[in-house]
Design an enzyme around this catalytic site. Sequence first.
Site, PDB file in Angstrom:
ATOM      1  N   GLU A   9      25.731  -9.764 -23.556  1.00  0.00           N
ATOM      2  CA  GLU A   9      25.620  -8.346 -23.028  1.00  0.00           C
ATOM      3  C   GLU A   9      26.254  -8.309 -21.726  1.00  0.00           C
ATOM      4  O   GLU A   9      26.854  -7.407 -21.437  1.00  0.00           O
ATOM      5  CB  GLU A   9      23.914  -7.725 -23.138  1.00  0.00           C
ATOM      6  CG  GLU A   9      23.501  -7.859 -24.530  1.00  0.00           C
ATOM      7  CD  GLU A   9      22.319  -8.945 -24.698  1.00  0.00           C
ATOM      8  OE1 GLU A   9      22.995 -10.124 -24.081  1.00  0.00           O
ATOM      9  OE2 GLU A   9      21.538  -8.804 -25.261  1.00  0.00           O
ATOM     10  N   ASP A  95      20.811 -10.814 -26.849  1.00  0.00           N
ATOM     11  CA  ASP A  95      19.371 -11.174 -26.593  1.00  0.00           C
ATOM     12  C   ASP A  95      18.605 -11.153 -27.933  1.00  0.00           C
ATOM     13  O   ASP A  95      18.951 -10.287 -29.034  1.00  0.00           O
ATOM     14  CB  ASP A  95      18.510  -9.993 -25.557  1.00  0.00           C
ATOM     15  CG  ASP A  95      18.818 -10.400 -24.499  1.00  0.00           C
ATOM     16  OD1 ASP A  95      19.317 -11.156 -23.893  1.00  0.00           O
ATOM     17  OD2 ASP A  95      18.597  -9.304 -23.781  1.00  0.00           O
ATOM     18  N   ASP A  97      15.994  -9.822 -29.572  1.00  0.00           N
ATOM     19  CA  ASP A  97      15.002  -8.746 -29.940  1.00  0.00           C
ATOM     20  C   ASP A  97      15.792  -7.553 -30.813  1.00  0.00           C
ATOM     21  O   ASP A  97      17.146  -7.719 -30.930  1.00  0.00           O
ATOM     22  CB  ASP A  97      14.454  -8.074 -28.607  1.00  0.00           C
ATOM     23  CG  ASP A  97      15.285  -7.620 -27.686  1.00  0.00           C
ATOM     24  OD1 ASP A  97      16.727  -7.429 -28.030  1.00  0.00           O
ATOM     25  OD2 ASP A  97      15.077  -7.300 -26.421  1.00  0.00           O
ATOM     26  N   GLU A  99      16.969  -4.768 -29.650  1.00  0.00           N
ATOM     27  CA  GLU A  99      18.248  -4.238 -29.297  1.00  0.00           C
ATOM     28  C   GLU A  99      19.420  -5.295 -29.194  1.00  0.00           C
ATOM     29  O   GLU A  99      20.487  -4.741 -29.714  1.00  0.00           O
ATOM     30  CB  GLU A  99      17.803  -3.725 -27.979  1.00  0.00           C
ATOM     31  CG  GLU A  99      17.115  -2.534 -27.703  1.00  0.00           C
ATOM     32  CD  GLU A  99      17.687  -1.203 -28.280  1.00  0.00           C
ATOM     33  OE1 GLU A  99      18.855  -1.169 -28.118  1.00  0.00           O
ATOM     34  OE2 GLU A  99      16.968  -0.337 -28.730  1.00  0.00           O
ATOM     35  N   TYR A 320      13.278 -15.193 -20.901  1.00  0.00           N
ATOM     36  CA  TYR A 320      13.212 -13.887 -21.344  1.00  0.00           C
ATOM     37  C   TYR A 320      12.249 -12.814 -20.786  1.00  0.00           C
ATOM     38  O   TYR A 320      11.213 -13.235 -21.052  1.00  0.00           O
ATOM     39  CB  TYR A 320      13.559 -13.713 -22.871  1.00  0.00           C
ATOM     40  CG  TYR A 320      14.260 -12.478 -23.312  1.00  0.00           C
ATOM     41  CD1 TYR A 320      15.409 -11.917 -22.865  1.00  0.00           C
ATOM     42  CD2 TYR A 320      13.543 -11.522 -24.296  1.00  0.00           C
ATOM     43  CE1 TYR A 320      15.861 -10.576 -23.154  1.00  0.00           C
ATOM     44  CE2 TYR A 320      13.822 -10.386 -24.754  1.00  0.00           C
ATOM     45  CZ  TYR A 320      15.278  -9.998 -24.338  1.00  0.00           C
ATOM     46  OH  TYR A 320      15.663  -8.704 -24.481  1.00  0.00           O
ATOM     47  N   ARG A 322      11.626  -9.762 -21.720  1.00  0.00           N
ATOM     48  CA  ARG A 322      10.983  -8.404 -22.473  1.00  0.00           C
ATOM     49  C   ARG A 322      10.100  -9.156 -23.650  1.00  0.00           C
ATOM     50  O   ARG A 322      10.618  -9.986 -24.539  1.00  0.00           O
ATOM     51  CB  ARG A 322      12.093  -7.843 -22.970  1.00  0.00           C
ATOM     52  CG  ARG A 322      12.356  -6.526 -22.016  1.00  0.00           C
ATOM     53  CD  ARG A 322      13.327  -5.771 -22.623  1.00  0.00           C
ATOM     54  NE  ARG A 322      14.755  -6.331 -22.714  1.00  0.00           N
ATOM     55  CZ  ARG A 322      15.752  -6.083 -21.736  1.00  0.00           C
ATOM     56  NH1 ARG A 322      15.345  -5.589 -20.513  1.00  0.00           N
ATOM     57  NH2 ARG A 322      17.005  -6.782 -21.808  1.00  0.00           N
ATOM     58  N   HIS A 367       8.107 -13.646 -28.479  1.00  0.00           N
ATOM     59  CA  HIS A 367       8.855 -14.590 -27.587  1.00  0.00           C
ATOM     60  C   HIS A 367       7.513 -15.417 -26.956  1.00  0.00           C
ATOM     61  O   HIS A 367       6.518 -15.036 -27.154  1.00  0.00           O
ATOM     62  CB  HIS A 367       9.567 -13.820 -26.534  1.00  0.00           C
ATOM     63  CG  HIS A 367      10.578 -13.103 -27.215  1.00  0.00           C
ATOM     64  ND1 HIS A 367      11.745 -13.739 -27.970  1.00  0.00           N
ATOM     65  CD2 HIS A 367      10.911 -11.883 -27.363  1.00  0.00           C
ATOM     66  CE1 HIS A 367      12.521 -12.765 -28.532  1.00  0.00           C
ATOM     67  NE2 HIS A 367      12.062 -11.614 -28.144  1.00  0.00           N
TER      68      HIS A 367
END
Length: 962
Positions: A9, A95, A97, A99, A320, A322, A367
């Site tokens: 990203e 990532d 997740d 998103e 990570y 989040r 996570h």
Amino acid sequence: MSRKLVIVESPAKAKKIGEYLGSDYTVDASVGHIRDLPNPSELPADMKKGPYGKFAVDIDNGFDAYYVVDADKKKKVSELKRLLKDSDELYLATDEDREGEAIAWHLLEVLKPKVPVKRMVFHEITKEAIQRAANATRDLDDRLVNAQETRRILDRLYGYEISPVLWRKIRRGLSAGRVQSVATRMVVERERERMAFVAASYWDVEGEFRPESAGQAFTARLTGVDGKRVAVGRDFDDRGVLKTQDLVHLDQQRATSLAESVAQSRATVSSVQEKPYTRRPSAPFTTSTLQQEASRKLRLSSKNAMRVAQRLYENGYITYMRTDSTTLSESALSAARQQARDLYGAEYVPDAPRTYEKKAKNAQEAHEAIRPAGDRFRTPAQVAGELRGDEFALYELIWKRTVASQMADARGSTATVRLSVPVESTGFARTAEFSASGTVITFRGFLAAYEEGRDVTRNEEADQERRLPKMAEGLGLEVLRAEADGHTTSPPPRYTEATLVKAMEEKGIGRPSTYAATVGTIQDRGYVGTRGTALVPTWLAFAVTRLLEEHFPSLVDYEFTASMEEGLDDIAAGNDDRVAWLTRFYFGNPETFHESPPPSEVAGSLASSSRGEMTGEGLSHLVEHLGDIDAREISTIEIGDGIVVRVGRYGPYVEDTRPQGVDAATGEVTDAEAVEKGPRRATINDDIAPDEMTPEKGRELLEAADDDGRVLGQDPQTGHDIIAKAGRYGPYVTEVLPEDAPAPAPADGEKPKRTKKVAKPKPRTASLFKDMDLATIDIDTALKLLSLPRVVGVTTETVTGEDGNESEKQVEITAQNGRYGPYLKKGTDSRSLQTEQQLFDITLEEALQIYSEPKRRGRAAAPPLKELGADPASGKPVVVKDGRFGPYVTDGETNATLRKDDDPATITPERGYELLAEKRAKGPTTRKRAAKKTAKKTTTKKAAAKTTTAKKTTTKKAAAKK
């Protein structure tokens, strides 16, 4: 040799990962999402009236979404396609997740690779983790993509259906959101509690005692009188009434009498209790607890905390960021325990690793917890040379929390002593009872590394770590002093960013990736402001929340919002179908649908059962059968005693609803002029919080407003009245022009003549200077203000005509007050003045001196606000400057504007490099220029190839993805 393209990203992440992979890997960044749902106005003309025209989503055909590549990402997409042509494999390393999975899917849809595609995932950016991830890839997880797309469509449906209602009934430009509206309601509800709160006063007595034998003095507080407990703050409700009557409520007189009696008496120890004290460490950080603790200890906003954490993650310092999991991997457990053992000793580490269960609602545990990266943690001292400012502080916080989570309990003992004092001399009591507690920590355990911060709570009592002298029952004590102490109950504390995030997590509202964005959004949209760290709702938030509560109650219901999160979790887990779920939300559940219920029943009929199952008529039916909404009533907040606050088109104002000029008892008109004027009103400034708006404060504002429009006197030249007023943009003075005389009536039988409408002259108006006060300004000062612009003088200039001959010309120099401050003007040449007073005082000689100096283009050259060092990409020095549109960072070639939460004084070099990297990745800003029209006739035939290219810039979601 095989070439592999890896897409992540962010540029910073790409650079770091590129260092860990071999030369046969090319790592590039998409810079976030590359495409999204367009606004309806951005749709191609042939689609605006079709099924995608309202939402960019075809709600009647499986909620099919229409995506477009963002304009500022087209260049990046072209670069990625070029790199893909020279590659044999594509690794999507966004990532892990929802998103991140969605970004990977959008890249796949747009790039359309013809080479093998692999999904590469990792939770930390270390050499070992990246190389493991490259060798252990997986397929794209369609379930996570479905959940993210469902969330995006859900938010589009919610916002596009509800926001227009706010535009019609409150104010244009407002927005509603699935999570932001609920968060706003939480802040408004807390303020309502504060507005309804009635303070109660209570008194107690503090005494200082010392054993008669020998020993240290200590303080104790009065807790009982004649066997009944003395009331304290927690014993009163929000109406200021005792919750139970079996208490002693002391006033000042009785508390003072008790203090005087105690001071003349001798105390006796009535009981001594001692019990062991144990305290466990806190769990490792989740996204929520990290934001809370960063707010408490580092004074970072949620958005800034996540921004700093993002940089730490991308540069390989932490895992990570989040996550809602408190779990640590086996290697992390070993690293934390070993580090605690090495730094503090073996006795500080328990025999078995500690595990923590997540107590928050809807925890996903997807996570690992947030911790230092790697199989061995780097201590803060080891990274001190690499990290600075907020980055070092946040890393140190994460390191301490992680290590402390695997350390032994803190242990000690807590002693509580009760004292009895005879107080017969008061005349109303026989015995007063005092209590004192003290905790002694004998083994600090995890406290040697870290102690969690605490939020402010109501009526909290100090938890003192102190040692009491050794005492036994029956021991006599000397009274050194006794003082009566008055207290007032406190209203519920306002939310801070930390406590709001905590409350949202406990209620299951939002997800780790949305907390910071939600808290930022409700502030950016004007629903919430701040006082220090406290979040204060605006009056606009009150109006919006009331409309949603009364007409869309389910949509701002906490359980319902949490159930929607559960539904998205089910889709991510593959336990529900996205189309079926969206159908139930938008169109309703056919099994429970009933035809055309009355509006009162429709409001709130959107309900939910467990796991996000949607029942009722659905959002579309709810909006269609909305019923009448009284816009004036919705925007009215009752204050009391006839005083209300209304949210108007130009802001909030206070109004007295009691009829003016009418006797309230008889209804008789006592002042006809006051009746004609209508209700009294006054503007409310932003510095008045809602809980401070009492009937008394409202009347104070109304009385001040009655002085608004005060006549200062008459202009001796024109005879016009000069008045002082308080306007929306500040105080000002203006003249009152006489009304035009009405046109003469036509003679009998004649038609009135049509006359050309002449524009009315505008009154002279001037703003007060910054050092002037509306209440004290006089007629002389007002006339001086209205005289501006002032002619300072006339100067002679030599000008060259078109024929080349020179001639002299008289030019006026004027002093004027403009939007950007006071200035001089000579023809088209303007020069800034230092102070507003110079408008009246500057002489012609002083003005000519200013014009004799070289003109500074824009602002005078100022030194940089901050130097950040050499940019790793360009190698040039990076500085922070103050520009026309705000502060920005630059390396002399690339400029990047600082974001709202970036402070020029505290911005770190890494943040500056990140902003420049993002700017370079986006490429230069290009503005569309209008095509010049020519008289030359051109063919009307369009190139087929051009049409094909145009269609490729906006791609419809693949049918196979339905």
